[in-house]
Design a protein around this motif. Structure first.
Motif, PDB file in Angstrom:
ATOM      1  N   PHE A   1     -47.814  66.475  66.097  1.00  0.00           N
ATOM      2  CA  PHE A   1     -47.751  65.780  67.591  1.00  0.00           C
ATOM      3  C   PHE A   1     -48.833  66.982  68.666  1.00  0.00           C
ATOM      4  CE2 PHE A   1     -44.886  62.533  67.415  1.00  0.00           C
ATOM      5  CZ  PHE A   1     -45.634  60.897  67.178  1.00  0.00           C
ATOM      6  N   GLY A   2     -47.982  67.938  68.716  1.00  0.00           N
ATOM      7  CA  GLY A   2     -48.612  69.353  68.680  1.00  0.00           C
ATOM      8  C   GLY A   2     -50.519  69.644  69.447  1.00  0.00           C
TER       9      GLY A   2
ATOM     10  N   MET B   1     -39.398  66.973  58.198  1.00  0.00           N
ATOM     11  CA  MET B   1     -39.824  65.576  58.637  1.00  0.00           C
ATOM     12  C   MET B   1     -40.587  65.435  60.407  1.00  0.00           C
ATOM     13  SD  MET B   1     -37.634  62.284  56.788  1.00  0.00           S
ATOM     14  CE  MET B   1     -38.078  60.652  57.059  1.00  0.00           C
ATOM     15  N   ALA B   2     -39.234  66.471  60.926  1.00  0.00           N
ATOM     16  CA  ALA B   2     -39.114  66.988  62.130  1.00  0.00           C
ATOM     17  C   ALA B   2     -40.011  67.788  62.903  1.00  0.00           C
ATOM     18  CB  ALA B   2     -37.869  67.716  62.462  1.00  0.00           C
ATOM     19  N   LEU B   3     -40.717  68.737  61.844  1.00  0.00           N
ATOM     20  CA  LEU B   3     -41.853  69.677  61.240  1.00  0.00           C
ATOM     21  C   LEU B   3     -42.601  68.900  61.868  1.00  0.00           C
ATOM     22  CD1 LEU B   3     -39.915  72.942  59.471  1.00  0.00           C
ATOM     23  CD2 LEU B   3     -39.987  72.126  62.059  1.00  0.00           C
TER      24      LEU B   3
ATOM     25  N   MET C   1     -43.580  66.138  62.590  1.00  0.00           N
ATOM     26  CA  MET C   1     -43.849  65.335  63.703  1.00  0.00           C
ATOM     27  C   MET C   1     -43.833  66.749  64.894  1.00  0.00           C
ATOM     28  SD  MET C   1     -42.532  61.838  63.631  1.00  0.00           S
ATOM     29  CE  MET C   1     -42.188  61.599  65.222  1.00  0.00           C
ATOM     30  N   ALA C   2     -43.189  67.387  65.064  1.00  0.00           N
ATOM     31  CA  ALA C   2     -43.399  68.649  66.171  1.00  0.00           C
ATOM     32  C   ALA C   2     -44.894  69.114  66.206  1.00  0.00           C
ATOM     33  CB  ALA C   2     -42.232  69.002  66.179  1.00  0.00           C
ATOM     34  N   VAL C   3     -45.371  69.477  64.567  1.00  0.00           N
ATOM     35  CA  VAL C   3     -46.372  70.212  64.875  1.00  0.00           C
ATOM     36  C   VAL C   3     -47.534  69.449  64.541  1.00  0.00           C
ATOM     37  CG1 VAL C   3     -47.657  71.459  63.026  1.00  0.00           C
ATOM     38  CG2 VAL C   3     -45.685  71.892  63.189  1.00  0.00           C
TER      39      VAL C   3
END
Lengths: 178, 103
Positions: free
Chosen positions: B80-81, B72-74, B76-78
């Protein structure tokens, strides 16, 4: 038999699904992000009800941070973040409805009709659970845990490098100056 | 059969269905990511329920939950990038305007 645990699981489950639905029903993007935060928090409360204290607290803390960041991005990127213009931002609604409903019905059928076998009534104390999880992570599942860590690091570097604006080429900068 | 387990699984199924609807129906990248978050939330509740009611003595069940949280965190990070890069180049993260990515 309906126990207090079952009642709370049902209550938080309904809350999680209700706020999940609100995410796609409101026109305000900030409300969407907050509804998703409430949905994930209700899920964390379900974990606590199921006596998975560590995971419940982790879920609530992680999602509170994640959804706050998401709310900022929503405001930055949306054409109408406040939803005042009631902009339509959906497509292929009929297909989405059918696929979503079919997924739900299929998953419920599996949940209800499969014999899951004997159900455990007791669970270890919180401290024992956390200790067992720590031993699992640093023992048998060490490789998977390390892989997750390295993947997070890779994703952080990848996301940052994608988000950084490209540097202008030296030739172009020189031409602009001339 | 345990009522608690069934209710937890039905909640997971409902979150999964709502997430699928959102991921398919939304045109904005951030909203699509919200749909994917709900799909993963459905998986999370199933994993916790299976651990609690079927195998509470096996800690690997909780480890799977941590892995899904990582995913889930990954995501979001990718996501948003990619959203920042897209917004910077085109001024929008509307997926209906991203047809040129296919070419």
């Amino acid at each position: 038999m309906i126990t207090a645990q079952a009642i709370f699981i049902g209550f938080f489950g309904v809350a999680a699904v209700w706020f999940g639905v609100v995410v796609f029903r409101t026109f305000s993007m900030v409300r969407s992000a907050i509804a998703l935060l409430f949905s994930q928090t209700a899920l964390g409360a379900m974990f606590l009800t199921m006596q998975a204290e560590f995971l419940g607290v982790l879920q609530i803390m992680m999602m509170a941070t994640e959804m706050s960041i998401m709310a900022f991005f929503m405001v930055m990127f949306m054409m109408d973040p406040g939803g005042m213009g009631k902009m339509e931002m959906t497509h292929q609604k009929r297909l989405s409805w059918i696929v979503g409903l079919a997924s739900f019905v299929g998953a419920v059928a599996i949940a209800v009709f499969i014999d899951w076998g004997p159900v455990a009534t007791t669970v270890a104390e919180t401290a024992e659970q956390t200790e067992a999880l720590g031993l699992e992570l640093l023992g048998r599942s060490m490789l998977i845990f390390e892989m997750a860590g390295v993947t997070i690091l890779t994703a952080m570097i990848a996301a940052t490098s994608v988000a950084i604006p490209p540097m202008p080429s030296p030739e172009k900068t020189h031409k602009d100056k001339v | 059969m345990s009522v608690e387990l069934i209710w937890a699984l039905i909640t997971g199924a409902a979150l999964f269905g709502v997430g699928i609807y959102g991921a398919l129906s939304q045109t904005n990248l951030v909203m699509i990511m919200m749909g994917v978050e709900l799909i993963l939330a459905g998986a999370l509740i199933n994993l916790v329920a299976f651990w609690r009611y079927l195998h509470p003595d096996v800690a690997a069940g909780q480890m799977f939950v941590l892995i899904v949280m990582t995913v889930m965190a990954l995501e979001m990070a990718v996501g948003f990038g990619v959203a920042i890069a897209r917004f910077r180049s085109k001024g929008s993260v509307e997926m209906e305007e991203a047809a040129e990515l296919r070419e």
